[in-house]
Design an enzyme around this catalytic site. Structure first.
Site, PDB file in Angstrom:
ATOM      1  CD  GLU A 216      -3.140  -0.719   0.420  1.00 21.10           C
ATOM      2  OE1 GLU A 216      -3.163   0.375  -0.173  1.00 21.10           O
ATOM      3  OE2 GLU A 216      -4.052  -1.537   0.336  1.00 21.10           O
ATOM      4  CB  CYS A 250      -1.627   7.419   1.262  1.00 22.33           C
ATOM      5  SG  CYS A 250      -3.178   6.645   1.694  1.00 22.33           S
TER       6      CYS A 250
HETATM    7  P1  NAD Z   1       8.166   4.819   5.015  1.00 23.65           P
HETATM    8  O1  NAD Z   1       8.177   4.008   3.776  1.00 23.65           O
HETATM    9  O2  NAD Z   1       9.286   5.752   5.266  1.00 23.65           O
HETATM   10  O3  NAD Z   1       8.088   3.864   6.308  1.00 23.65           O
HETATM   11  C1  NAD Z   1       7.127   2.850   6.432  1.00 23.65           C
HETATM   12  C2  NAD Z   1       7.672   1.762   7.330  1.00 23.65           C
HETATM   13  O4  NAD Z   1       8.829   1.199   6.732  1.00 23.65           O
HETATM   14  C3  NAD Z   1       8.076   2.239   8.724  1.00 23.65           C
HETATM   15  O5  NAD Z   1       7.649   1.290   9.680  1.00 23.65           O
HETATM   16  C4  NAD Z   1       9.591   2.310   8.647  1.00 23.65           C
HETATM   17  O6  NAD Z   1      10.225   2.035   9.871  1.00 23.65           O
HETATM   18  C5  NAD Z   1       9.929   1.239   7.637  1.00 23.65           C
HETATM   19  N1  NAD Z   1      11.145   1.575   6.860  1.00 23.65           N
HETATM   20  C6  NAD Z   1      11.630   2.814   6.577  1.00 23.65           C
HETATM   21  N2  NAD Z   1      12.738   2.728   5.820  1.00 23.65           N
HETATM   22  C7  NAD Z   1      12.991   1.412   5.628  1.00 23.65           C
HETATM   23  C8  NAD Z   1      13.994   0.686   4.915  1.00 23.65           C
HETATM   24  N3  NAD Z   1      14.982   1.304   4.267  1.00 23.65           N
HETATM   25  N4  NAD Z   1      13.919  -0.662   4.927  1.00 23.65           N
HETATM   26  C9  NAD Z   1      12.934  -1.308   5.571  1.00 23.65           C
HETATM   27  N5  NAD Z   1      11.939  -0.663   6.262  1.00 23.65           N
HETATM   28  C10 NAD Z   1      11.973   0.674   6.291  1.00 23.65           C
HETATM   29  O7  NAD Z   1       6.758   5.582   5.016  1.00 23.65           O
HETATM   30  P2  NAD Z   1       6.195   6.601   6.087  1.00 23.65           P
HETATM   31  O8  NAD Z   1       6.951   7.877   5.975  1.00 23.65           O
HETATM   32  O9  NAD Z   1       6.081   5.955   7.426  1.00 23.65           O
HETATM   33  O10 NAD Z   1       4.705   6.802   5.538  1.00 23.65           O
HETATM   34  C11 NAD Z   1       4.409   7.676   4.509  1.00 23.65           C
HETATM   35  C12 NAD Z   1       4.220   6.952   3.181  1.00 23.65           C
HETATM   36  O11 NAD Z   1       3.260   5.927   3.306  1.00 23.65           O
HETATM   37  C13 NAD Z   1       3.675   7.892   2.116  1.00 23.65           C
HETATM   38  O12 NAD Z   1       4.308   7.634   0.889  1.00 23.65           O
HETATM   39  C14 NAD Z   1       2.211   7.514   2.048  1.00 23.65           C
HETATM   40  O13 NAD Z   1       1.568   7.833   0.840  1.00 23.65           O
HETATM   41  C15 NAD Z   1       2.270   6.031   2.280  1.00 23.65           C
HETATM   42  N6  NAD Z   1       0.974   5.531   2.744  1.00 23.65           N
HETATM   43  C16 NAD Z   1       0.230   4.742   1.916  1.00 23.65           C
HETATM   44  C17 NAD Z   1      -1.027   4.304   2.318  1.00 23.65           C
HETATM   45  C18 NAD Z   1      -1.890   3.445   1.443  1.00 23.65           C
HETATM   46  O14 NAD Z   1      -2.833   2.855   1.963  1.00 23.65           O
HETATM   47  N7  NAD Z   1      -1.620   3.368   0.162  1.00 23.65           N
HETATM   48  C19 NAD Z   1      -1.494   4.665   3.586  1.00 23.65           C
HETATM   49  C20 NAD Z   1      -0.699   5.468   4.400  1.00 23.65           C
HETATM   50  C21 NAD Z   1       0.549   5.884   3.975  1.00 23.65           C
END
Ligand code: NAD
Length: 406
Positions: A216, A250
């Site tokens: 997602e 998002c």
């Molecule tokens: P992110 O990708 O930075 O982090 C998400 C998760 O991944 C966190 O738990 C984080 O600890 C982990 N993570 C971060 N870097 C990592 C790496 N290099 N390797 C492995 N794991 C890692 O996202 P965020 O800043 O927490 O959330 C915002 C993003 O999420 C936006 O792009 C938003 O659009 C998206 N989002 C999508 C939906 C959907 O349903 N499509 C819903 C909410 C948020």
């Protein structure tokens, strides 16, 4: 937690869950419904704790937490409780003539051990709704909530330890190291919500074990205002969906494409809609109990740089400009005269900035959308179904929504 200790913990819980996932294969609908009921009741009982945790993390307004975090989890649990027995039923299916004399059926089985990696922007909802799905499907679950919302993550850990044994559900708190250690394990399914960049890392890791994934992700979600749109209605709906959670959603409207001749009238309507939502008493948005904050300083600085760069290159600040660094507060901000080469038009904005681009001909607007990566969602405003149909036929996106957003 130290990395070595964390690794030991993850290895131990993973093995326990792998073993238990075999028992879960034969779990009944009643047993799974029992788990969902206890989760539902816990959330209902701890509404105040959930609201307080999210307020402590990024001043998320209580009403928003009710509507966007607690309510979705409760309704997801209720819906699943109602439907699960039916969903689990074995289904008879016809066989082709080449297998004459045979019978076939589909019997649903759990995938096995699963991992949920959650983001910070709806930190409770986006960790617990996938948990409802995983439990109803008979999977064991390890959850890694976001490190950016530590109060909510700690509450999720407390909730899970009160409700479930660790061989069924367990929470691993932490950031990058925790994620990397978890992604090295051969989970049968990974449910990831987050940025496209990290989504690619998750998919690559899952491929090492041929595990399946649900991703997602994020992206830019455009709004197209057609020349015959009701501008007041559009402005009201765009304002209320863009600035909820301080723009950190998002599927928030990311930018607006509006006919050039209607731009000023539309912006005027948008300004009024924002004032009605957050400053009807004239005290300013920063005093509103309904307006949240940016999650941390890094994102606060990133968003301010986007505004600065756009203005330096010719964009006009049609609303906003006020920020309070010690609170990570950024006022709802509208930018006009935006050009496609500005930084604000590159990646998902994920904050309370709304660029407005104007167009002469609707096909130019649709061509512009088609040049970008496929939108996560697309919103179009028009009074004519024919025009809406035209917009949606000429573009491709995730959800395509008529005369509304999110
Ligand atoms: P992110 O990708 O930075 O982090 C998400 C998760 O991944 C966190 O738990 C984080 O600890 C982990 N993570 C971060 N870097 C990592 C790496 N290099 N390797 C492995 N794991 C890692 O996202 P965020 O800043 O927490 O959330 C915002 C993003 O999420 C936006 O792009 C938003 O659009 C998206 N989002 C999508 C939906 C959907 O349903 N499509 C819903 C909410 C948020």
């Amino acid at each position: 937690m130290e990395v070595e200790l964390m690794k030991t913990e993850i290895d131990k819980v993973f093995d326990l869950q792998k073993t238990h996932s075999l028992n879960m294969r034969s779990s009944t609908a009643e047993e799974r419904i029992g788990l969902l009921r206890s989760l539902h009741d816990w959330v209902l009982e701890h509404r105040e704790d959930i609201k307080k945790a999210m307020y402590a993390d990024y001043r998320k307004p209580y009403t928003e937490t009710d509507i966007t975090e607690i309510y979705p989890v409760l309704s997801e649990a209720k819906h699943t409780i109602k439907c699960l027995k039916n969903w689990m039923k074995t289904k008879r299916v016809p066989t082709p003539v080449t297998f004459l004399g045979t019978k076939a059926h589909i019997q649903f089985e759990p995938k096995g051990s699963s991992l949920i990696i959650a983001p910070w922007n709806y930190p409770f909802n986006l960790a617990i709704c996938p948990l409802v799905s995983a439990l109803s499907a008979g999977c064991t679950v390890m959850i890694k909530p976001s490190e950016m919302t530590p109060h909510t993550s700690a509450l999720i850990k407390q909730m899970i330890s009160e409700l479930f044994s660790e061989n069924l559900v367990s929470v691993i708190e932490g950031g990058l190291e925790a994620s990397q250690l978890l992604l090295a394990k051969p989970f049968d399914h990974i449910f990831f919500t987050g940025s496209p960049m990290v989504g690619k890392i998750v998919m690559r890791s899952a491929s090492d074990h041929l595990g399946s994934v649900t991703l997602e992700l994020g992206g830019k979600s455009p709004v197209v205002i057609a020349p015959d749109a009701d501008l007041k209605d559009a402005a009201r709906k765009i304002a209320s969906t863009k600035f909820i959670n301080c723009g950190q959603t998002c599927v928030a409207p990311d930018f607006v494409l509006v006919p050039r001749s209607l731009r000023d009238e539309f912006v005027q309507n948008l300004n009024e809609a924002i004032d009605t939502l957050y400053s009807s008493d004239g005290q300013g948005v920063e005093k509103s109990a309904d307006y949240g904050r940016i999650v941390n300083e890094r994102h606060f600085n990133r968003l301010n740089q986007l505004v600065e760069e756009a203005c330096k290159n010719g964009a006009t600040l049609a609303k906003g400009g006020k920020n309070i660094p010690e609170e990570n507060f950024i006022e709802p901000t509208i930018l006009t005269m935006v050009k496609e080469n500005m930084m604000v038009m590159e990646d998902e904005i994920f904050g309370p900035l709304l660029p407005i681009m104007d167009y002469e001909n609707i096909d130019d607007a649709l061509n512009f959308i088609n040049k970008m990566p496929k939108p996560l969602a697309l919103y179009a405003f028009s009074k004519s179904d024919k025009k809406l149909g035209y917009i949606f036929r000429k573009t491709s996106s995730g959800p395509a929504v008529s005369t509304d957003c999110v």
